[in-house]
Design an enzyme around this catalytic site. Structure first.
Site, PDB file in Angstrom:
ATOM      1  N   GLU A   1       0.827  -1.210   0.000  1.00 44.58           N
ATOM      2  CA  GLU A   1       0.000   0.000   0.000  1.00 44.58           C
ATOM      3  C   GLU A   1       0.864   1.264   0.000  1.00 44.58           C
ATOM      4  O   GLU A   1       0.736   2.118   0.872  1.00 44.58           O
ATOM      5  CB  GLU A   1      -0.972  -0.021   1.184  1.00 44.58           C
ATOM      6  CG  GLU A   1      -1.894  -1.233   1.106  1.00 44.58           C
ATOM      7  CD  GLU A   1      -3.013  -1.262   2.143  1.00 44.58           C
ATOM      8  OE1 GLU A   1      -2.795  -0.774   3.254  1.00 44.58           O
ATOM      9  OE2 GLU A   1      -4.092  -1.786   1.813  1.00 44.58           O
TER      10      GLU A   1
ATOM     11  N   ASP B   1      -8.433  -9.132   3.493  1.00 48.95           N
ATOM     12  CA  ASP B   1      -8.235  -8.085   4.486  1.00 48.95           C
ATOM     13  C   ASP B   1      -9.336  -8.052   5.533  1.00 48.95           C
ATOM     14  O   ASP B   1     -10.209  -7.177   5.470  1.00 48.95           O
ATOM     15  CB  ASP B   1      -8.169  -6.731   3.763  1.00 48.95           C
ATOM     16  CG  ASP B   1      -7.660  -5.625   4.660  1.00 48.95           C
ATOM     17  OD1 ASP B   1      -7.202  -5.940   5.770  1.00 48.95           O
ATOM     18  OD2 ASP B   1      -7.723  -4.459   4.247  1.00 48.95           O
TER      19      ASP B   1
ATOM     20  N   GLU C   1     -12.694  -2.639  11.709  1.00 48.95           N
ATOM     21  CA  GLU C   1     -12.705  -1.882  10.452  1.00 48.95           C
ATOM     22  C   GLU C   1     -13.853  -2.305   9.531  1.00 48.95           C
ATOM     23  O   GLU C   1     -14.611  -1.473   9.046  1.00 48.95           O
ATOM     24  CB  GLU C   1     -11.361  -2.072   9.737  1.00 48.95           C
ATOM     25  CG  GLU C   1     -11.313  -1.396   8.378  1.00 48.95           C
ATOM     26  CD  GLU C   1      -9.945  -1.498   7.709  1.00 48.95           C
ATOM     27  OE1 GLU C   1      -9.035  -2.131   8.268  1.00 48.95           O
ATOM     28  OE2 GLU C   1      -9.807  -0.921   6.616  1.00 48.95           O
TER      29      GLU C   1
END
Ligand code: GCW
Length: 696
Positions: free
Chosen positions: A303, A382, A410
């Site tokens: 990332e 993820d 998240e």
């Protein structure tokens, strides 16, 4: 849950316990910081439990040396530091535990209780164990639990050596993916001066068995890069000492490009002599400030973070360079495997993000230094509410590995929705990789036993912040607590952990225990029901990841697609017609996933692209399953809110209100999910709901 130690909440429903003879005096004749912590905890805890502050007997006094041998009391210490303790336990008891394990034994006749271990940390864990069990026993009506014999045979050894927490805190005070307020570590670009909250956190973590923490975000920005330098090292050392008192070792996330960003070099090439030297010198400075520093946690080539790829080097080159710098001090490199192409073209159907970690790291097996550990997320994508287990587990015999979970929610409701994650983690831990035939579960890879690895364990992204209740949603504490307990013992069940946490936090009123445990245990299924179906993942709003947006990531560069059209949905990851991802598993799993008829329903869309009319093992079509689970999930979310309302007057009013508001909000929001998902698929497929319910 530390309420049980400090007395923050009243424990309703507790049966009154007679004060055991041993609870009146504590002998701690060893001088060690962590033993002092254990003594402090024991003193406070026993006072809280029995209303009487125990007398403490410390090193060197007459009492400790002579009279002591006849007096009742609790003796705490290590074999080496306290001969009486060494004698109190048999040879076989002493050798049954090592390192951070402990033994508790009671001598009923003399009214004495012994907590012994090889290390001071073991003594501390034994102390927390005793206090926890004493509180839990208050809620039990059974003789067996309250009788002193309970203490005759406690032998506990942590299954995992590394039991780590990762903070994703930034020095500006924000927290990446944090849902519980600002950071307790930093504010306005500086370390916070208030160490009290940090000490409380250390205490909270140690009480569940955590022994390591990295204190800054794996995305290391410019200012945090300076943590390795004089500018911040004394601050880091201050925080390290707060954790040290609780037996927790401090790590830092480091910026791979540090030699350039703060060292003034023109390269960060891991094979460049100057670069290697820079890391050696800088690391020595870190150890000069913090002699027991744990090591570096690294997110590289991931990332947009810098890494060895820039120099045509691989991850083994990068990790081994840091390993060399840390080796003289006994430090570890924890290198994350979250490496994938985050600039994918959505039109490119051959690239599959799920494949990436395995494709990058499997070929490097055997090349990593012995003080490098690879940190692997539980799934290949993820932290979705449902995804397959990462095939990297069981793929690297010659590499140290830790399993990474995400406690911060998240993708699982951001601590606005209730989502007890322990059942999800249990499924991962119990997943059989077949790496060495049947019985090669992920938990045996994470604990290092399958391949007899020297370093192994668990890591997880924390869910705490400066919120009064630590975790935004008060019930989200159960995830932090449960993570620590599972890292200690992955055999504990979701039910046991929920029951423990609820009792320690809210007391023993049976109705309270039943309702809150029930809410926790149902919550993951409920969340899954009204969000992305059958393992396909995402369908959330880009960036912040909260709330439904079916195509939010569909035409983006992140590699997270569902491929829904008017005919069907799902990602074909088969060898036969898809990305070939299924081949990354050992035969038994590869075949099960490859074949659409044997692929488990809950992962169907993770592995296959199927028509909406495809019939699941449940007997329902995919489209009807989507409608049914979404109607059901929204109803269940409503029921959660109603269940909580029944607890008014039975739990602390402030906590009651906070949770009530969140549950109401979740119920509303679940309807939003239901309608967005149902409408989207109704419009795509044109297929009516069999039950004719309202779809907009
Ligand atoms: O889950 C994703 C998050 C990023 C995070 C990244 C990672 C710290 O969206 O915010 O960055 O994973 O694990 O590195």
């Amino acid at each position: 849950w530390l309420g049980y130690l400090s007395g923050a909440y009243s424990r309703k429903g507790a049966t009154s316990q007679a004060v055991p003879a041993w609870a009146k005096r504590i002998y701690a004749i060893e001088k060690h910081e962590v033993i002092s912590t254990a003594l402090e905890e024991l003193t406070q805890g026993l006072e809280r439990l029995f209303g009487e502050k125990p007398i403490t007997v410390l090193s060197g006094t007459d009492l400790a040396d002579k009279q002591a041998s006849h007096d009742p009391g609790i003796w705490i210490g290590t074999w080496a530091g306290n001969s009486l303790l060494a004698e109190a336990f048999s040879e076989s008891e002493r050798t049954a535990v090592h390192g951070e394990g402990f033994v508790i034994r009671e001598d009923e006749e003399l009214g004495r209780l012994f907590i012994g271990a090889e290390t001071p940390q073991g003594v501390l864990y034994g102390t927390f164990h005793l206090l926890r069990e004493l509180v839990l026993a208050q809620g039990s009506s059974s003789e067996a639990d309250t009788s002193p014999n309970k203490w005759s045979h406690v032998i506990e050894q942590p299954r995992n050596a590394l039991r780590m927490i990762n903070q994703w805190d930034n020095v500006d005070g924000s927290i990446e993916r944090g849902y519980a307020g600002r950071s307790i570590f930093y504010e306005n670009g500086e370390f916070t001066q208030d160490i009290v909250r940090i000490r409380d956190y250390a205490r909270l973590l140690a009480s569940t068995g955590i022994n390591a923490i990295s204190i800054n975000n794996v995305n290391v920005h410019q200012r945090e890069t300076l943590f390795l330098t004089e500018r911040f090292l004394s601050d880091v050392a201050r925080v390290a000492s707060a954790f040290r008192a609780y037996g927790i070792r401090l790590y830092l996330s480091a910026n791979y490009a540090s030699p350039m960003e703060i060292g003034g070099l023109l390269t960060a090439d891991p094979l460049d002599e100057q670069v290697r030297e820079w890391w050696n010198i800088q690391t020595a400075k870190v150890y000069a400030a913090i002699p027991d520093f744990g090591g570096y946690l690294i997110k590289a080539d991931s990332e947009n973070r810098p890494g060895p790829f820039t120099y045509n080097r691989d991850h083994a080159d990068g990790a081994n360079m840091l390993a060399e710098a840390l080796r003289p001090f006994g430090g570890l490199v924890i290198w994350r495997c979250f490496v994938y192409n985050c600039k994918q073209d959505w039109r490119d159907r051959s690239t599959d993000r799920a494949r990436a970690a395995y494709d990058h790291f499997k070929p490097l097996d055997g090349r990593f230094a012995d003080n490098v550990i690879l940190q692997i997320k539980n799934g290949p994508m993820d932290f979705q509410v449902r995804e397959a287990v990462s095939p990297l587990f069981g793929a690297m015999e010659k590499t140290n590995q830790v399993l990474e979970f995400q406690i911060t929610q998240e993708y699982t409701g951001q601590q606005r929705h209730l989502c007890y994650l322990i059942p999800q983690w249990k499924e991962v831990l119990d997943f059989d990789t077949y790496a060495k035939g049947q019985g090669s579960e992920v938990k045996c890879i994470a604990d290092g036993s399958l391949y007899n690895r020297p370093h192994s364990g668990f890591a997880a992204v924390s869910n705490i912040g400066a919120d009064t209740c630590w975790t935004g949603h008060p019930l989200a504490q159960a995830n932090l607590y449960g993570y620590g307990r599972l890292a200690w013992n992955p055999e504990l069940s979701s039910e046991e952990i929920a029951d423990e946490w609820v009792r320690l936090t809210f007391g023993h009123d049976e109705e309270v225990v039943r309702l809150i445990s029930g809410m926790l245990l149902d919550s993951l299924d409920i969340y899954e029901n009204y969000t992305a179906p059958l393992g396909v993942g995402w369908m959330v709003n880009p960036d912040h990841h909260y709330g439904p947006n079916v195509d939010g990531y569909e035409y983006s560069k992140w590699g997270t697609y569902h491929f829904a059209d008017c005919k069907g949905i799902g990602v074909d990851r088969t060898v036969q017609s898809g990305t070939g991802y299924t081949s990354q598993y050992h035969k038994e799993n590869a075949e099960r996933y490859e074949n659409v008829t044997t692929c488990p329903d809950e992962l169907l869309l993770f592995f296959h692209h199927v028509p909406y009319t495809h019939v699941l093992h449940s007997g329902k079509t995919v489209i009807q399953h989507i409608y049914d689970t979404h109607f059901k999930g929204a109803e269940q979310a409503q029921a959660l809110a109603e269940t909580w309302r029944k607890l008014e007057g039975k739990v602390d009013p402030e906590i009651f209100e906070t949770v009530a508001l969140r549950q109401d909000n979740q119920a509303e929001h679940a309807k939003e999910w239901r309608d967005m998902i149902n409408t989207y698929f109704y419009r795509k497929s044109g297929i009516e709901d069999e039950q004719g319910r309202t779809i907009y």
